[in-house]
Design a protein around this motif. Structure first.
Motif, PDB file in Angstrom:
ATOM      1  N   GLU A  38     -21.991 -60.081  13.348  1.00  0.00           N
ATOM      2  CA  GLU A  38     -21.725 -58.670  13.618  1.00  0.00           C
ATOM      3  C   GLU A  38     -22.525 -57.778  12.659  1.00  0.00           C
ATOM      4  OE1 GLU A  38     -17.502 -57.500  14.162  1.00  0.00           O
ATOM      5  OE2 GLU A  38     -17.075 -59.621  13.777  1.00  0.00           O
ATOM      6  N   LEU A  39     -22.963 -56.650  13.175  1.00  0.00           N
ATOM      7  CA  LEU A  39     -23.540 -55.580  12.363  1.00  0.00           C
ATOM      8  C   LEU A  39     -22.754 -54.310  12.656  1.00  0.00           C
ATOM      9  CD1 LEU A  39     -27.414 -56.074  12.731  1.00  0.00           C
ATOM     10  CD2 LEU A  39     -25.997 -56.589  10.732  1.00  0.00           C
ATOM     11  N   GLY A  40     -22.409 -53.571  11.619  1.00  0.00           N
ATOM     12  CA  GLY A  40     -21.578 -52.403  11.872  1.00  0.00           C
ATOM     13  C   GLY A  40     -21.695 -51.335  10.810  1.00  0.00           C
ATOM     14  N   GLY A  41     -20.949 -50.278  11.028  1.00  0.00           N
ATOM     15  CA  GLY A  41     -20.903 -49.164  10.101  1.00  0.00           C
ATOM     16  C   GLY A  41     -19.492 -48.626   9.985  1.00  0.00           C
ATOM     17  N   ALA A  75     -19.095 -43.428   3.663  1.00  0.00           N
ATOM     18  CA  ALA A  75     -19.666 -44.120   4.814  1.00  0.00           C
ATOM     19  C   ALA A  75     -20.264 -45.433   4.338  1.00  0.00           C
ATOM     20  CB  ALA A  75     -20.722 -43.253   5.499  1.00  0.00           C
ATOM     21  N   GLY A  76     -20.473 -46.349   5.270  1.00  0.00           N
ATOM     22  CA  GLY A  76     -21.014 -47.645   4.875  1.00  0.00           C
ATOM     23  C   GLY A  76     -21.659 -48.399   6.018  1.00  0.00           C
ATOM     24  N   LEU A  77     -22.325 -49.494   5.667  1.00  0.00           N
ATOM     25  CA  LEU A  77     -22.936 -50.420   6.611  1.00  0.00           C
ATOM     26  C   LEU A  77     -22.548 -51.832   6.197  1.00  0.00           C
ATOM     27  CD1 LEU A  77     -26.556 -48.932   6.802  1.00  0.00           C
ATOM     28  CD2 LEU A  77     -24.773 -48.722   8.552  1.00  0.00           C
ATOM     29  N   PHE A  78     -22.377 -52.724   7.175  1.00  0.00           N
ATOM     30  CA  PHE A  78     -22.016 -54.099   6.838  1.00  0.00           C
ATOM     31  C   PHE A  78     -22.568 -55.088   7.851  1.00  0.00           C
ATOM     32  CE2 PHE A  78     -18.567 -52.630   9.560  1.00  0.00           C
ATOM     33  CZ  PHE A  78     -18.292 -53.726  10.374  1.00  0.00           C
ATOM     34  N   ALA A  79     -22.659 -56.326   7.397  1.00  0.00           N
ATOM     35  CA  ALA A  79     -23.006 -57.465   8.257  1.00  0.00           C
ATOM     36  C   ALA A  79     -21.988 -58.560   7.977  1.00  0.00           C
ATOM     37  CB  ALA A  79     -24.414 -57.965   7.966  1.00  0.00           C
ATOM     38  N   SER A  80     -21.503 -59.212   9.029  1.00  0.00           N
ATOM     39  CA  SER A  80     -20.486 -60.242   8.827  1.00  0.00           C
ATOM     40  C   SER A  80     -20.729 -61.451   9.709  1.00  0.00           C
ATOM     41  CB  SER A  80     -19.085 -59.684   9.097  1.00  0.00           C
ATOM     42  OG  SER A  80     -18.907 -59.410  10.472  1.00  0.00           O
ATOM     43  N   LEU A  81     -20.221 -62.566   9.244  1.00  0.00           N
ATOM     44  CA  LEU A  81     -20.249 -63.830   9.971  1.00  0.00           C
ATOM     45  C   LEU A  81     -18.815 -64.324  10.081  1.00  0.00           C
ATOM     46  CD1 LEU A  81     -21.824 -66.248  11.200  1.00  0.00           C
ATOM     47  CD2 LEU A  81     -21.950 -67.196   8.878  1.00  0.00           C
ATOM     48  N   ALA A 214     -13.412 -58.461  23.145  1.00  0.00           N
ATOM     49  CA  ALA A 214     -14.363 -59.518  23.468  1.00  0.00           C
ATOM     50  C   ALA A 214     -15.595 -58.977  24.163  1.00  0.00           C
ATOM     51  CB  ALA A 214     -13.707 -60.600  24.326  1.00  0.00           C
ATOM     52  N   GLY A 215     -15.903 -57.759  23.909  1.00  0.00           N
ATOM     53  CA  GLY A 215     -17.107 -57.167  24.458  1.00  0.00           C
ATOM     54  C   GLY A 215     -18.175 -57.036  23.396  1.00  0.00           C
ATOM     55  N   LEU A 216     -18.991 -56.029  23.541  1.00  0.00           N
ATOM     56  CA  LEU A 216     -20.091 -55.828  22.611  1.00  0.00           C
ATOM     57  C   LEU A 216     -19.622 -55.253  21.276  1.00  0.00           C
ATOM     58  CD1 LEU A 216     -23.205 -55.849  22.262  1.00  0.00           C
ATOM     59  CD2 LEU A 216     -23.209 -53.491  23.125  1.00  0.00           C
ATOM     60  N   LEU A 217     -18.552 -54.444  21.295  1.00  0.00           N
ATOM     61  CA  LEU A 217     -18.118 -53.737  20.097  1.00  0.00           C
ATOM     62  C   LEU A 217     -16.737 -54.181  19.629  1.00  0.00           C
ATOM     63  CD1 LEU A 217     -19.203 -50.077  20.993  1.00  0.00           C
ATOM     64  CD2 LEU A 217     -20.469 -51.763  19.657  1.00  0.00           C
ATOM     65  N   CYS A 292     -10.075 -45.430   2.865  1.00  0.00           N
ATOM     66  CA  CYS A 292      -9.467 -45.647   4.176  1.00  0.00           C
ATOM     67  C   CYS A 292     -10.575 -45.388   5.187  1.00  0.00           C
ATOM     68  CB  CYS A 292      -8.299 -44.703   4.425  1.00  0.00           C
ATOM     69  SG  CYS A 292      -6.911 -44.913   3.299  1.00  0.00           S
ATOM     70  N   SER A 293     -10.885 -46.366   6.013  1.00  0.00           N
ATOM     71  CA  SER A 293     -12.063 -46.221   6.861  1.00  0.00           C
ATOM     72  C   SER A 293     -11.851 -46.791   8.255  1.00  0.00           C
ATOM     73  CB  SER A 293     -13.276 -46.897   6.212  1.00  0.00           C
ATOM     74  OG  SER A 293     -13.024 -48.264   5.960  1.00  0.00           O
ATOM     75  N   ILE A 294     -12.616 -46.235   9.184  1.00  0.00           N
ATOM     76  CA  ILE A 294     -12.717 -46.743  10.550  1.00  0.00           C
ATOM     77  C   ILE A 294     -14.078 -47.420  10.677  1.00  0.00           C
ATOM     78  CG2 ILE A 294     -12.855 -46.115  12.985  1.00  0.00           C
ATOM     79  CD1 ILE A 294     -11.034 -43.742  12.340  1.00  0.00           C
ATOM     80  N   LYS A 295     -14.069 -48.652  11.179  1.00  0.00           N
ATOM     81  CA  LYS A 295     -15.296 -49.430  11.267  1.00  0.00           C
ATOM     82  C   LYS A 295     -15.578 -49.821  12.715  1.00  0.00           C
ATOM     83  CE  LYS A 295     -14.921 -51.358   6.623  1.00  0.00           C
ATOM     84  NZ  LYS A 295     -15.016 -52.571   5.775  1.00  0.00           N
ATOM     85  N   VAL A 296     -16.834 -49.743  13.077  1.00  0.00           N
ATOM     86  CA  VAL A 296     -17.283 -50.164  14.398  1.00  0.00           C
ATOM     87  C   VAL A 296     -18.432 -51.147  14.196  1.00  0.00           C
ATOM     88  CG1 VAL A 296     -18.214 -49.465  16.628  1.00  0.00           C
ATOM     89  CG2 VAL A 296     -16.661 -47.939  15.396  1.00  0.00           C
ATOM     90  N   SER A 297     -18.345 -52.294  14.867  1.00  0.00           N
ATOM     91  CA  SER A 297     -19.396 -53.298  14.716  1.00  0.00           C
ATOM     92  C   SER A 297     -19.868 -53.790  16.075  1.00  0.00           C
ATOM     93  CB  SER A 297     -18.888 -54.480  13.882  1.00  0.00           C
ATOM     94  OG  SER A 297     -17.785 -55.110  14.504  1.00  0.00           O
ATOM     95  N   MET A 298     -21.108 -54.227  16.109  1.00  0.00           N
ATOM     96  CA  MET A 298     -21.718 -54.797  17.313  1.00  0.00           C
ATOM     97  C   MET A 298     -21.815 -56.306  17.145  1.00  0.00           C
ATOM     98  SD  MET A 298     -25.498 -54.068  18.935  1.00  0.00           S
ATOM     99  CE  MET A 298     -25.083 -52.359  19.257  1.00  0.00           C
ATOM    100  N   VAL A 299     -21.311 -57.032  18.143  1.00  0.00           N
ATOM    101  CA  VAL A 299     -21.386 -58.490  18.131  1.00  0.00           C
ATOM    102  C   VAL A 299     -22.747 -58.896  18.683  1.00  0.00           C
ATOM    103  CG1 VAL A 299     -20.328 -60.634  18.872  1.00  0.00           C
ATOM    104  CG2 VAL A 299     -18.899 -58.618  18.476  1.00  0.00           C
ATOM    105  N   LEU A 300     -23.487 -59.692  17.922  1.00  0.00           N
ATOM    106  CA  LEU A 300     -24.874 -59.983  18.287  1.00  0.00           C
ATOM    107  C   LEU A 300     -25.044 -61.192  19.193  1.00  0.00           C
ATOM    108  CD1 LEU A 300     -26.581 -59.372  14.821  1.00  0.00           C
ATOM    109  CD2 LEU A 300     -26.188 -57.754  16.690  1.00  0.00           C
ATOM    110  N   ASN A 301     -24.075 -62.099  19.194  1.00  0.00           N
ATOM    111  CA  ASN A 301     -24.308 -63.360  19.916  1.00  0.00           C
ATOM    112  C   ASN A 301     -23.170 -63.717  20.870  1.00  0.00           C
ATOM    113  OD1 ASN A 301     -22.557 -63.850  17.733  1.00  0.00           O
ATOM    114  ND2 ASN A 301     -23.088 -66.025  17.696  1.00  0.00           N
ATOM    115  N   ARG A 302     -22.460 -62.728  21.384  1.00  0.00           N
ATOM    116  CA  ARG A 302     -21.433 -63.000  22.384  1.00  0.00           C
ATOM    117  C   ARG A 302     -22.087 -62.894  23.752  1.00  0.00           C
ATOM    118  NH1 ARG A 302     -16.291 -59.794  21.156  1.00  0.00           N
ATOM    119  NH2 ARG A 302     -15.460 -61.671  20.193  1.00  0.00           N
ATOM    120  N   GLY A 303     -21.793 -63.867  24.603  1.00  0.00           N
ATOM    121  CA  GLY A 303     -22.515 -63.980  25.873  1.00  0.00           C
ATOM    122  C   GLY A 303     -22.339 -62.844  26.827  1.00  0.00           C
TER     123      GLY A 303
END
Length: 306
Positions: A38-41, A75-81, A214-217, A292-303
């Motif tokens: 995932e990549l997100g902010g 504000a922030g940016l993150f990458a997760s596995l 289970a979608g893109l976000l 206290c934050s709201i985070k949105v991430s994009m899943v990179l490898n979900r079919g």
């Protein structure tokens, strides 16, 4: 040896209960990948707990002394596995601002009045990078063929470093406080007070809830508290020094600024109330900040989404 056996049993329990979740219905079922990238902010609010400000009564740790009106944007940016939706490893950068001032205690008449009369304030930017783990316990209870939940509470913790730079307002200009040695840091007369660094470690601990269709976000709401290795986030930690020493170590201009910014009680009371050795801060407790934050991430490898 017994402890090693317990650890192996615990790992075995995880492996038996963490199976592939199916996120797609009908004839086109597709198993969730074992590892999700995932990549997100994030956007949110940042606040702090230092020697300055607070509420009535003696200063306390954590919630009691939070000044909500000093909350700032972050504000922030993150990458997760993420492994099997259960455990995540996350690298995250966060940028924000913290501020506090004793004038929030203006109408308080109890023991906290002394903090108001101290009349100190500060602001600082925070640039942080952390490595943290995220644990979703709900996924330990889900069977192999059960649908994954939309909402998943989690706990998180890790280690990080951050840069800060306390400043105070003088003659309508924000002045860096560290070069002024306001508490005699680095002066030979105070050998126990070393000049503090503007980079320190932090230990973020917190909790949140994740919404995943289970979608893109994916979406998260997260509260994160940072224990830090510094008591100088606000440039206040211990006792007042002899102001005559500033001219021995600083230029004439800096010495004049240091005298004005070290002790500002005269601006409230009309007299200089402090003496060398009198209390300015509390060195027993390190400073802290939280978000206290709201985070949105994009899943990179979900079919595909269901």
């Amino acid at each position: 040896m017994k402890n090693h056996c317990y650890i192996l049993l615990l790992i075995s329990f995880f492996c038996l209960h963490v199976n592939g979740q199916y996120y797609f219905s009908g004839n086109d079922n597709k198993e969730e990948p074992e590892l999700l990238w995932e990549l997100g902010g994030s956007i949110g609010a940042m606040n702090c707990l230092t020697d300055l400000g607070g509420n009535k009564g003696p200063g306390k740790k954590f919630i009691k002394d939070i000044n909500r009106n000093k909350t700032q944007f972050c504000a922030g940016l993150f990458a997760s596995l993420t492994w099997h939706s259960l455990l995540s490893l996350k690298l995250e950068g966060t940028y924000g601002k913290v501020t506090s001032s004793d004038d929030v205690l203006k109408n308080i008449q109890d023991i906290a009045r002394e903090r108001y009369l101290r009349n100190l304030h500060f602001k600082s930017t925070i640039a942080e990078i952390t490595l943290a783990a995220e644990f979703h316990p709900l996924f330990l209870t889900i069977s192999e063929d059960a649908p994954a939940p939309l909402f998943s509470p989690y706990i998180t913790g890790g280690i990080g470093i951050f840069h800060y730079n306390p400043q105070a307002l003088l003659n309508n200009n924000w002045v860096d406080l560290r070069p002024l040695h306001t508490e005699g840091q680095g002066f030979k007369e105070y050998p126990g007070r070393r000049e503090y660094k503007l980079i320190s470690w932090c230990v973020p601990l917190g909790a949140g809830i994740k919404y995943d269709r289970a979608g893109l976000l994916n979406y998260r709401f997260e509260i994160l508290y940072r224990f830090t290795g510094t008591d100088y986030l606000d440039d206040v930690s211990t006792n007042y020094i002899n102001p005559e020493l500033f001219s021995h170590y600083l230029t004439e201009q800096k010495a004049a600024m240091a005298i004005q910014l070290t002790d500002r009680s005269i601006n409230v009371t009309g007299i200089n109330r402090t003496k060398e050795g009198s209390k300015r801060g509390n060195p027993k407790d390190k400073d802290a900040y939280f978000t206290c934050s709201i985070k949105v991430s994009m899943v990179l490898n979900r079919g595909k989404s269901r």
